[in-house]
Design a protein around this motif. Structure first.
Motif, PDB file in Angstrom:
ATOM      1  N   HIS A  44     -82.035 -57.314  33.990  1.00 29.52           N
ATOM      2  CA  HIS A  44     -81.240 -57.367  35.225  1.00 29.52           C
ATOM      3  C   HIS A  44     -82.165 -57.400  36.454  1.00 29.52           C
ATOM      4  O   HIS A  44     -81.939 -56.687  37.434  1.00 29.52           O
ATOM      5  N   ASP A  45     -83.185 -58.244  36.398  1.00 28.74           N
ATOM      6  CA  ASP A  45     -84.202 -58.301  37.452  1.00 28.74           C
ATOM      7  C   ASP A  45     -84.249 -59.693  38.084  1.00 28.74           C
ATOM      8  O   ASP A  45     -85.324 -60.212  38.402  1.00 28.74           O
ATOM      9  N   SER A  46     -83.078 -60.267  38.279  1.00 26.83           N
ATOM     10  CA  SER A  46     -82.990 -61.649  38.754  1.00 26.83           C
ATOM     11  C   SER A  46     -83.520 -61.823  40.169  1.00 26.83           C
ATOM     12  O   SER A  46     -84.099 -62.860  40.508  1.00 26.83           O
ATOM     13  N   TYR A  47     -83.308 -60.810  41.030  1.00 28.34           N
ATOM     14  CA  TYR A  47     -83.823 -60.888  42.398  1.00 28.34           C
ATOM     15  C   TYR A  47     -85.335 -61.084  42.384  1.00 28.34           C
ATOM     16  O   TYR A  47     -85.876 -61.944  43.085  1.00 28.34           O
ATOM     17  N   SER A  48     -86.026 -60.303  41.575  1.00 25.42           N
ATOM     18  CA  SER A  48     -87.488 -60.385  41.505  1.00 25.42           C
ATOM     19  C   SER A  48     -87.934 -61.758  41.015  1.00 25.42           C
ATOM     20  O   SER A  48     -88.937 -62.305  41.482  1.00 25.42           O
ATOM     21  N   TYR A  49     -87.204 -62.313  40.057  1.00 24.88           N
ATOM     22  CA  TYR A  49     -87.532 -63.629  39.508  1.00 24.88           C
ATOM     23  C   TYR A  49     -87.514 -64.704  40.595  1.00 24.88           C
ATOM     24  O   TYR A  49     -88.485 -65.452  40.769  1.00 24.88           O
ATOM     25  N   PHE A  50     -86.414 -64.759  41.335  1.00 26.47           N
ATOM     26  CA  PHE A  50     -86.293 -65.799  42.362  1.00 26.47           C
ATOM     27  C   PHE A  50     -87.191 -65.517  43.563  1.00 26.47           C
ATOM     28  O   PHE A  50     -87.639 -66.454  44.233  1.00 26.47           O
TER      29      PHE A  50
ATOM     30  N   ALA B  24     -79.438 -67.155  45.690  1.00 28.58           N
ATOM     31  CA  ALA B  24     -80.630 -67.942  45.400  1.00 28.58           C
ATOM     32  C   ALA B  24     -80.218 -69.373  45.088  1.00 28.58           C
ATOM     33  O   ALA B  24     -79.040 -69.733  45.166  1.00 28.58           O
ATOM     34  N   ILE B  25     -81.211 -70.175  44.698  1.00 23.28           N
ATOM     35  CA  ILE B  25     -80.969 -71.565  44.349  1.00 23.28           C
ATOM     36  C   ILE B  25     -81.702 -71.895  43.057  1.00 23.28           C
ATOM     37  O   ILE B  25     -82.800 -71.383  42.811  1.00 23.28           O
ATOM     38  N   VAL B  26     -81.076 -72.712  42.215  1.00 21.18           N
ATOM     39  CA  VAL B  26     -81.674 -73.187  40.968  1.00 21.18           C
ATOM     40  C   VAL B  26     -81.862 -74.686  41.067  1.00 21.18           C
ATOM     41  O   VAL B  26     -80.952 -75.407  41.519  1.00 21.18           O
ATOM     42  N   THR B  27     -83.015 -75.159  40.661  1.00 19.30           N
ATOM     43  CA  THR B  27     -83.338 -76.588  40.684  1.00 19.30           C
ATOM     44  C   THR B  27     -83.727 -77.023  39.269  1.00 19.30           C
ATOM     45  O   THR B  27     -83.963 -76.181  38.393  1.00 19.30           O
ATOM     46  N   PRO B  28     -83.827 -78.324  39.026  1.00 17.60           N
ATOM     47  CA  PRO B  28     -84.227 -78.769  37.683  1.00 17.60           C
ATOM     48  C   PRO B  28     -85.598 -78.256  37.242  1.00 17.60           C
ATOM     49  O   PRO B  28     -85.859 -78.178  36.037  1.00 17.60           O
ATOM     50  N   ASP B  29     -86.468 -77.900  38.197  1.00 19.17           N
ATOM     51  CA  ASP B  29     -87.802 -77.425  37.812  1.00 19.17           C
ATOM     52  C   ASP B  29     -87.977 -75.917  37.995  1.00 19.17           C
ATOM     53  O   ASP B  29     -89.101 -75.418  38.013  1.00 19.17           O
ATOM     54  N   THR B  30     -86.884 -75.182  38.094  1.00 20.47           N
ATOM     55  CA  THR B  30     -86.978 -73.724  38.259  1.00 20.47           C
ATOM     56  C   THR B  30     -87.786 -73.076  37.143  1.00 20.47           C
ATOM     57  O   THR B  30     -88.710 -72.285  37.382  1.00 20.47           O
ATOM     58  N   LEU B  31     -87.449 -73.377  35.887  1.00 24.62           N
ATOM     59  CA  LEU B  31     -88.127 -72.742  34.759  1.00 24.62           C
ATOM     60  C   LEU B  31     -89.601 -73.131  34.693  1.00 24.62           C
ATOM     61  O   LEU B  31     -90.459 -72.291  34.370  1.00 24.62           O
ATOM     62  N   VAL B  32     -89.900 -74.380  35.018  1.00 25.66           N
ATOM     63  CA  VAL B  32     -91.291 -74.843  34.987  1.00 25.66           C
ATOM     64  C   VAL B  32     -92.131 -74.097  36.012  1.00 25.66           C
ATOM     65  O   VAL B  32     -93.227 -73.598  35.709  1.00 25.66           O
ATOM     66  N   ARG B  33     -91.617 -73.985  37.230  1.00 24.06           N
ATOM     67  CA  ARG B  33     -92.372 -73.288  38.284  1.00 24.06           C
ATOM     68  C   ARG B  33     -92.525 -71.807  37.965  1.00 24.06           C
ATOM     69  O   ARG B  33     -93.545 -71.189  38.277  1.00 24.06           O
ATOM     70  N   ALA B  34     -91.518 -71.242  37.328  1.00 27.26           N
ATOM     71  CA  ALA B  34     -91.604 -69.828  36.961  1.00 27.26           C
ATOM     72  C   ALA B  34     -92.625 -69.606  35.842  1.00 27.26           C
ATOM     73  O   ALA B  34     -93.393 -68.635  35.863  1.00 27.26           O
ATOM     74  N   LYS B  35     -92.643 -70.506  34.865  1.00 26.30           N
ATOM     75  CA  LYS B  35     -93.593 -70.364  33.756  1.00 26.30           C
ATOM     76  C   LYS B  35     -95.038 -70.484  34.238  1.00 26.30           C
ATOM     77  O   LYS B  35     -95.944 -69.878  33.655  1.00 26.30           O
ATOM     78  N   GLU B  36     -95.246 -71.256  35.286  1.00 24.19           N
ATOM     79  CA  GLU B  36     -96.585 -71.358  35.866  1.00 24.19           C
ATOM     80  C   GLU B  36     -97.062 -70.021  36.394  1.00 24.19           C
ATOM     81  O   GLU B  36     -98.259 -69.780  36.531  1.00 24.19           O
ATOM     82  N   ARG B  37     -96.108 -69.122  36.692  1.00 25.36           N
ATOM     83  CA  ARG B  37     -96.428 -67.773  37.150  1.00 25.36           C
ATOM     84  C   ARG B  37     -96.223 -66.756  36.023  1.00 25.36           C
ATOM     85  O   ARG B  37     -96.119 -65.555  36.285  1.00 25.36           O
TER      86      ARG B  37
ATOM     87  N   ILE C  98     -90.674 -67.038  42.881  1.00 19.29           N
ATOM     88  CA  ILE C  98     -90.807 -68.499  42.998  1.00 19.29           C
ATOM     89  C   ILE C  98     -90.313 -69.023  44.350  1.00 19.29           C
ATOM     90  O   ILE C  98     -90.243 -70.236  44.574  1.00 19.29           O
ATOM     91  N   GLY C  99     -89.951 -68.117  45.250  1.00 17.59           N
ATOM     92  CA  GLY C  99     -89.585 -68.505  46.620  1.00 17.59           C
ATOM     93  C   GLY C  99     -88.239 -69.159  46.759  1.00 17.59           C
ATOM     94  O   GLY C  99     -88.038 -69.949  47.697  1.00 17.59           O
ATOM     95  N   ASP C 100     -87.297 -68.841  45.884  1.00 16.99           N
ATOM     96  CA  ASP C 100     -85.995 -69.512  45.923  1.00 16.99           C
ATOM     97  C   ASP C 100     -84.821 -68.587  46.255  1.00 16.99           C
ATOM     98  O   ASP C 100     -83.663 -68.911  45.975  1.00 16.99           O
ATOM     99  N   LEU C 101     -85.097 -67.440  46.870  1.00 17.01           N
ATOM    100  CA  LEU C 101     -84.003 -66.617  47.379  1.00 17.01           C
ATOM    101  C   LEU C 101     -83.361 -67.284  48.583  1.00 17.01           C
ATOM    102  O   LEU C 101     -84.032 -67.993  49.347  1.00 17.01           O
ATOM    103  N   VAL C 102     -82.078 -67.079  48.761  1.00 21.57           N
ATOM    104  CA  VAL C 102     -81.352 -67.538  49.950  1.00 21.57           C
ATOM    105  C   VAL C 102     -81.123 -66.317  50.828  1.00 21.57           C
ATOM    106  O   VAL C 102     -80.339 -65.431  50.475  1.00 21.57           O
TER     107      VAL C 102
END
Length: 445
Positions: A413-419, A389-402, A422-426
């Motif tokens: 241990h649910d990191s795949y679901s998190y990314f 996946a990819i992390v950006t400076p606004d990752t947490l903000v976009r996630a909190k909106e959801r 927010i559409g940031d899986l690679v």
């Protein structure tokens, strides 16, 4: 200049790295990851390591996620050599070949096809002579794809041990130590079966330290460890062995295991691709675009979330203090972290790379000017369909909106679901390469 270089040059349009937008940084990180993967493609690297063509038969055997691609590269490099043999790869990783049989089996937990593959490889090297050559194509993943238990032990028992090791937090070196001492084909036993033929082994490393005895548990490399070492590992991680496995390990030591089986002294081993080589390719590409590369190491291990905290701290220091490097820069590392799932603990969907990245996001707390991409070079992070996946400076903000909590997803241990949310899986699909994980942190000036 390649088409990808040309498209990136057009995207940047003369913009300096310190002024790149989020879109530009994302494209840059994906390009660097792709360059690391491309540098290990068998079609690009295998031919330069091949030995003198044999006088007798040439038997090809192999196991691993990249073994089919390596077989195809060998056929392309030696079109005038009558090749025969069999390799086993992971489901979905087969490629067309003309003469070499490609089998598929299960990963990371072996199935009946894994045992069938083990028997097929041993049969392929039967009855050879001193003028014959065995070409062994070995890459990561071979341990589960080539699972032939020792006498008295069932495949189901060996599979359960593998599952327990995967969840225990054991390193890949520790896991493969146990695997090869419970195997009828690993730990050099395939090379012993081929004697008196010469064995030339070509290895794509996916393990810290590039130890050929660890990669796919070393089918053609005599084990440097003992059955007692394997017992110490299972005791360390409180793994309950079936009676058959426990008795076998207790009754064997290094001397009795090898049984003084002969191996041709002219056998050779060639490391055709490694994590460090991939990191070097990424570093060269980064420098081309005016970004300073710093390789932190190719063998970083430990809990994924702890590695995330550590590397985020280094990125923070680079951003704030220009130490250990001044931006714009990329911090590069490879290796294999672990995700320990303890008994009774909730476990969602995720792999070591997405868990590492979620830890990075939580540690950085949206710090401006820092991005991160991490992925498994084979395109599959653990058992999921994403490389990472990819992390950006606004990752947490976009996630909190959801209404997504990084802390809760990391705990479960649910990191795949998190990314994914927010559409940031690679997502790359199978790359047919396996040089372990590639982690890239970009620090703007």
């Amino acid at each position: 200049m390649s088409a990808t270089h040309q498209s990136l040059t057009a995207l940047f349009a003369g913009t300096a790295p310190q002024a790149w937008s989020d879109q530009q940084v994302r494209a840059f990180l994906r390009h660097l990851f792709n360059e690391g993967v491309a540098s290990a493609q068998p079609a690009q690297v295998l031919a330069q390591y091949l030995p003198v063509k044999p006088k007798g038969r040439c038997i090809v055997v192999g196991a691993g996620k990249a073994s089919a691609a390596m077989a195809a590269a060998l056929e392309a490099a030696w079109p005038d050599v009558p090749l025969e043999g069999v390799v086993v790869t992971r489901d979905g990783h087969a490629v067309p070949t003309q003469h070499i049989t490609i089998l598929e089996a299960s990963h990371p937990v072996p199935d009946a096809r894994s045992a069938q593959a083990g028997r097929a490889l041993l049969k392929a090297v039967e009855g050879l002579g001193p003028d014959d050559l065995v070409v062994a194509l070995i890459s990561g993943g071979g341990s589960s794809l080539l699972a032939l238990p020792v006498d008295g032990m069932t495949l189901e028992e060996k599979s359960q041990i593998g599952k327990d090791l995967l969840h225990s937090g054991a390193t890949i070196t520790e896991m493969n130590t146990v695997r090869r001492h419970l195997s009828a084909i690993k730990g050099g036993r395939l090379a012993q079966a081929a004697y008196p033929a010469r064995v030339a082994t070509f290895v794509m490393s996916d393990v810290p330290g590039d130890d050929p005895a660890v990669i796919a548990s070393g089918p053609t490399v005599v084990s440097p460890t003992t059955a007692q070492d394997a017992l110490r590992i299972v005791e360390k991680y409180d793994i309950t062995l079936p009676e058959s496995a426990y008795n076998f390990l207790k009754q064997h030591n290094k001397e009795t295991e090898t049984k003084e089986e002969k191996i041709n002294p002219e056998n050779s081993l060639h490391m055709i691709a490694t994590p460090f080589m991939a990191l070097q390719a990424i570093a060269t590409c980064a420098a081309y675009y005016g970004v300073t590369p710093l390789i932190l190491g190719d063998a970083l291990e430990g809990e994924s979330r702890s590695v995330g905290v550590a590397l985020s701290g280094i990125a923070h220091s680079a951003k704030r203090h220009n130490v250990p490097v001044k931006g714009p820069a990329v911090l590069l590392s490879g290796g294999e972290a672990t995700v320990t799932i303890r008994k009774g603990e909730n476990a969602g969907r995720g792999g070591r790379n997405t868990e590492f990245l979620l830890s990075c996001a939580q540690t950085l707390q949206g710090e401006a000017g820092i991005w991160a991409l991490a992925g498994d070079s084979d395109g599959i992070d653990g058992t999921e369909d994403a490389a990472g996946a990819i992390v950006t400076p606004d990752t947490l903000v976009r996630a909190k909106e959801r209404t997504l909590s990084a802390e809760i997803f990391l705990k479960n241990h649910d990191s795949y679901s998190y990314f994914k949310e927010i559409g940031d899986l690679v997502i790359t699909g199978p790359t047919l390469v396996n040089v372990n994980d590639l982690r890239i942190l970009f620090v703007q000036q």
